[in-house]
Enzyme design. Sequence first.
Site, PDB file in Angstrom:
ATOM      1  CG  HIS A 128      28.192 -32.802  14.444  1.00 19.88           C
ATOM      2  ND1 HIS A 128      29.202 -31.973  14.904  1.00 19.88           N
ATOM      3  CD2 HIS A 128      28.720 -33.277  12.996  1.00 19.88           C
ATOM      4  CE1 HIS A 128      30.338 -32.418  13.846  1.00 19.88           C
ATOM      5  NE2 HIS A 128      29.883 -33.078  12.899  1.00 19.88           N
ATOM      6  CB  CYS A 178      30.239 -29.183  12.918  1.00 18.75           C
ATOM      7  SG  CYS A 178      28.731 -28.232  13.539  1.00 18.75           S
ATOM      8  CG  HIS A 196      32.421 -35.140  10.493  1.00 18.20           C
ATOM      9  ND1 HIS A 196      32.342 -34.850  12.486  1.00 18.20           N
ATOM     10  CD2 HIS A 196      33.377 -36.002  10.817  1.00 18.20           C
ATOM     11  CE1 HIS A 196      32.296 -36.196  12.587  1.00 18.20           C
ATOM     12  NE2 HIS A 196      33.141 -36.902  11.963  1.00 18.20           N
TER      13      HIS A 196
END
Length: 174
Positions: free
Chosen positions: A133, A81, A145
């Site tokens: 994240h 990420c 993402h």
Amino acid sequence: MKIPLVFMLLLLVVSGCATTSAPSPKRQAYESAKIVSATKIGRTSKVTRTSKGSSIVSTARSLIGIPYKWGGRSPQTGFDCSGFVWYVFNQYGINLPRSSSQLLSVGVPADKSSIRPGDILIYKVSKKGKSLHAAIATGSGTFVHSPSSGKTVSEVSMSGPYWRGRLIRVRRVL
């Protein structure tokens, strides 16, 4: 006798140039990212924040389909990420930290109700030892993402059942 030898050599050279293979989807995404990054933002003062954000989003979307790879930070190897966020912004000369926890303090804070394209979103998650994240906002209620192992870069809704209520920070670097 010399003419056939020259002719055969010429035939070998020409036939070698004629063979091509279709690029893989991963390679196509990489080539798209290179095209977008060739028009780096920030070189002209006429570029607005909105168009910078749109360019960031365009580059992020061009990488959809690239596989997740823990520690990855390129289209060739895959992305985790924060590696994904790092790579996209780096294409525009914006050097960000490489970890989600460090992304918590880049740029300036932005309100969750005024998210713009290109804003960095930080989510609180509890998966396989991860607690944060990072993603890139598209400005249309979605973000791009690199989710997790076995998945690929994708665009998802911020209001989806998993993500709703997990957003903890919005950072603006544009």
